[in-house]
Design a protein around this motif. Structure first.
Motif, PDB file in Angstrom:
ATOM      1  N   GLN A 128       0.857  -1.177   0.000  1.00 25.57           N
ATOM      2  CA  GLN A 128       0.000   0.000   0.000  1.00 25.57           C
ATOM      3  C   GLN A 128       0.896   1.231   0.000  1.00 25.57           C
ATOM      4  N   GLN A 129       0.280   2.384  -0.107  1.00 25.08           N
ATOM      5  CA  GLN A 129       1.038   3.638  -0.058  1.00 25.08           C
ATOM      6  C   GLN A 129       0.410   4.547   0.997  1.00 25.08           C
ATOM      7  N   PRO A 130       0.678   4.264   2.293  1.00 23.90           N
ATOM      8  CA  PRO A 130       0.028   5.023   3.357  1.00 23.90           C
ATOM      9  C   PRO A 130       0.334   6.521   3.322  1.00 23.90           C
ATOM     10  N   THR A 131       1.577   6.863   2.947  1.00 22.66           N
ATOM     11  CA  THR A 131       1.939   8.283   2.856  1.00 22.66           C
ATOM     12  C   THR A 131       1.058   8.987   1.827  1.00 22.66           C
ATOM     13  N   LEU A 132       0.826   8.291   0.713  1.00 18.06           N
ATOM     14  CA  LEU A 132      -0.007   8.854  -0.355  1.00 18.06           C
ATOM     15  C   LEU A 132      -1.467   8.947   0.074  1.00 18.06           C
ATOM     16  N   ILE A 133      -1.945   7.967   0.852  1.00 20.84           N
ATOM     17  CA  ILE A 133      -3.327   8.014   1.350  1.00 20.84           C
ATOM     18  C   ILE A 133      -3.529   9.269   2.207  1.00 20.84           C
ATOM     19  N   GLY A 134      -2.579   9.531   3.110  1.00 24.56           N
ATOM     20  CA  GLY A 134      -2.662  10.728   3.952  1.00 24.56           C
ATOM     21  C   GLY A 134      -2.589  12.007   3.140  1.00 24.56           C
ATOM     22  N   SER A 135      -1.684  12.014   2.168  1.00 24.16           N
ATOM     23  CA  SER A 135      -1.504  13.185   1.318  1.00 24.16           C
ATOM     24  C   SER A 135      -2.754  13.474   0.492  1.00 24.16           C
ATOM     25  N   ILE A 136      -3.298  12.435  -0.133  1.00 25.79           N
ATOM     26  CA  ILE A 136      -4.512  12.606  -0.942  1.00 25.79           C
ATOM     27  C   ILE A 136      -5.685  13.026  -0.062  1.00 25.79           C
ATOM     28  N   GLY A 137      -5.701  12.536   1.195  1.00 21.94           N
ATOM     29  CA  GLY A 137      -6.759  12.921   2.124  1.00 21.94           C
ATOM     30  C   GLY A 137      -6.813  14.421   2.337  1.00 21.94           C
ATOM     31  N   VAL A 138      -5.655  15.016   2.615  1.00 16.12           N
ATOM     32  CA  VAL A 138      -5.593  16.468   2.834  1.00 16.12           C
ATOM     33  C   VAL A 138      -5.886  17.216   1.540  1.00 16.12           C
ATOM     34  N   GLU A 139      -5.335  16.731   0.446  1.00 14.75           N
ATOM     35  CA  GLU A 139      -5.562  17.374  -0.856  1.00 14.75           C
ATOM     36  C   GLU A 139      -7.054  17.395  -1.201  1.00 14.75           C
ATOM     37  N   THR A 140      -7.729  16.266  -0.946  1.00 13.73           N
ATOM     38  CA  THR A 140      -9.166  16.159  -1.214  1.00 13.73           C
ATOM     39  C   THR A 140      -9.956  17.081  -0.292  1.00 13.73           C
ATOM     40  N   ALA A 141      -9.529  17.160   0.972  1.00 15.13           N
ATOM     41  CA  ALA A 141     -10.191  18.036   1.939  1.00 15.13           C
ATOM     42  C   ALA A 141     -10.126  19.490   1.487  1.00 15.13           C
ATOM     43  N   VAL A 142      -8.949  19.919   1.069  1.00 13.37           N
ATOM     44  CA  VAL A 142      -8.762  21.310   0.642  1.00 13.37           C
ATOM     45  C   VAL A 142      -9.578  21.604  -0.617  1.00 13.37           C
ATOM     46  N   LYS A 143      -9.608  20.665  -1.554  1.00 18.24           N
ATOM     47  CA  LYS A 143     -10.423  20.842  -2.766  1.00 18.24           C
ATOM     48  C   LYS A 143     -11.884  21.061  -2.406  1.00 18.24           C
ATOM     49  N   SER A 144     -12.382  20.218  -1.505  1.00 20.88           N
ATOM     50  CA  SER A 144     -13.785  20.324  -1.088  1.00 20.88           C
ATOM     51  C   SER A 144     -14.058  21.658  -0.401  1.00 20.88           C
ATOM     52  N   LEU A 145     -13.153  22.058   0.499  1.00 14.40           N
ATOM     53  CA  LEU A 145     -13.335  23.322   1.226  1.00 14.40           C
ATOM     54  C   LEU A 145     -13.252  24.534   0.307  1.00 14.40           C
ATOM     55  N   ASN A 146     -12.601  24.344  -0.844  1.00 15.80           N
ATOM     56  CA  ASN A 146     -12.521  25.422  -1.828  1.00 15.80           C
ATOM     57  C   ASN A 146     -13.688  25.390  -2.823  1.00 15.80           C
ATOM     58  N   GLY A 147     -14.644  24.492  -2.545  1.00 17.74           N
ATOM     59  CA  GLY A 147     -15.849  24.448  -3.374  1.00 17.74           C
ATOM     60  C   GLY A 147     -15.775  23.517  -4.571  1.00 17.74           C
ATOM     61  N   GLU A 148     -14.684  22.759  -4.686  1.00 14.65           N
ATOM     62  CA  GLU A 148     -14.563  21.820  -5.806  1.00 14.65           C
ATOM     63  C   GLU A 148     -15.267  20.500  -5.488  1.00 14.65           C
ATOM     64  N   LYS A 149     -15.757  19.836  -6.522  1.00 15.49           N
ATOM     65  CA  LYS A 149     -16.409  18.540  -6.351  1.00 15.49           C
ATOM     66  C   LYS A 149     -15.333  17.466  -6.208  1.00 15.49           C
ATOM     67  N   VAL A 150     -15.526  16.519  -5.285  1.00 15.22           N
ATOM     68  CA  VAL A 150     -14.556  15.430  -5.106  1.00 15.22           C
ATOM     69  C   VAL A 150     -15.255  14.089  -5.288  1.00 15.22           C
ATOM     70  N   GLU A 151     -14.481  13.084  -5.657  1.00 14.57           N
ATOM     71  CA  GLU A 151     -15.026  11.742  -5.874  1.00 14.57           C
ATOM     72  C   GLU A 151     -15.410  11.100  -4.535  1.00 14.57           C
ATOM     73  N   ALA A 152     -16.498  10.310  -4.563  1.00 15.87           N
ATOM     74  CA  ALA A 152     -16.960   9.637  -3.341  1.00 15.87           C
ATOM     75  C   ALA A 152     -16.005   8.530  -2.917  1.00 15.87           C
TER      76      ALA A 152
END
Length: 300
Positions: free
Chosen positions: A265-289
């Motif tokens: 697995q790539q746990p570092t990437l999971i954490g990184s994508i988590g924050v990236e997805t959070a910021v996208k959502s908070l900026n009003g962008e649509k994110v994948e479920a």
């Protein structure tokens, strides 16, 4: 009289300022987004890497991140979630200790209008904005197919399961057993060892005493695999060991010719994508479920 009126005016203005500052609900007042991260445990290297990936991405994107450790305790996880809700964070990332136990906390965040994203393990209820994880079913199947290939499609195998109720344990077990069902491989023992190295050793010692004929072991994570490997070494028996996570210790064991393989697995990437997805959502962008993170098999 005039002095008294001035003093009263100053007092009213002061109280107004205090009231305004107390109504921020813990949200950042300097405009920076504030994200909470609840981690299931920090005793497992996999989740340490996940946390580090999240922290690095938060620093890169200029957002504040509050990390809380649940210490593999669902009650502690509830307390951590409540703490973040009280602080009024903008979004919560949670890596659940248990997919059922986290449901009420997710619903509490929903009621507080705080979006939730799950990492590695899913929640079995509540409204989740996005789930970011490896395809654990595919990973379990990958491990099963590797063992089938190495054993020529026949043999006795042991399965060490992760914490009951977690989506990771359920999905990895599902994938592995789907692979085994299409072969002459026989699962002669299946027990939980809670994703823990010491429990992996203890459980495997007991299984070795009751099962005289074993060719392979699949553990739902590397910590259990490494513990079981110690029990196998002590017994003097030759049993193929396959783990899951590709932690540093497991990869070293594979390279040393002790463990046969581990699903990376790539746990570092999971954490990184988590924050990236959070910021996208908070900026009003649509994110994948659902956002899958790629897997691979590590062999010598």
């Amino acid at each position: 009289m005039k002095k008294l009126l001035v003093l009263l005016l100053v007092l009213v203005l002061s109280l107004s300022l205090v009231a305004c500052s107390s109504n921020t609900g813990g949200k950042s007042t300097d405009g920076a987004k504030k994200i909470g991260l609840v981690i299931s445990t920090q005793t497992n290297p996999f989740f340490v890497s996940l946390k580090e990936g999240a922290e690095a991405k938060a620093k890169e994107l200029g957002v504040e991140i509050i990390v809380l450790d649940s210490q593999d305790d669902p009650a502690k996880e509830i307390s951590n979630m409540e703490d973040l809700i009280t602080k009024g964070v903008d979004l919560i990332l949670v890596n659940p200790t248990d997919s059922d136990a986290v449901v009420n906390s997710v619903r509490a965040a929903n009621d507080a209008k705080i979006p939730v994203i799950t990492l590695d393990r899913a929640s079995n209820g509540g409204e989740v904005l996005s789930h970011i994880a490896s395809d654990n079913v595919a990973g379990g199947k990958m491990a099963g197919e590797f063992i089938i290939e190495k054993l020529g499609g026949k043999g006795n195998v042991v399965e060490l399961e992760g914490i009951a109720g977690t989506s990771a344990a359920r999905d990895r077990g599902q994938g592995f057993n789907e692979a085994v069902a299409g072969s002459e491989l026989k699962v002669v023992a299946k027990q939980t060892a809670d994703f823990d190295r010491v429990k992996g050793l203890d459980v495997m010692e007991n299984i070795l005493q009751s099962q005289p004929d074993i060719q392979a072991l699949f553990a739902h994570n590397d910590e259990m695999a490494l513990g079981a490997l110690e029990a196998i070494k002590a017994s003097g028996r030759d049993i193929m060991v396959v783990g899951f996570d590709a932690t540093d210790d497991a990869v070293a064991s594979v390279n040393a010719g002790e463990m046969a393989a581990t699903v990376a697995q790539q746990p570092t990437l999971i954490g990184s994508i988590g924050v990236e997805t959070a910021v996208k959502s908070l900026n009003g962008e649509k994110v994948e479920a659902s956002i899958p993170v790629e897997l691979s098999l590590v062999t010598k």
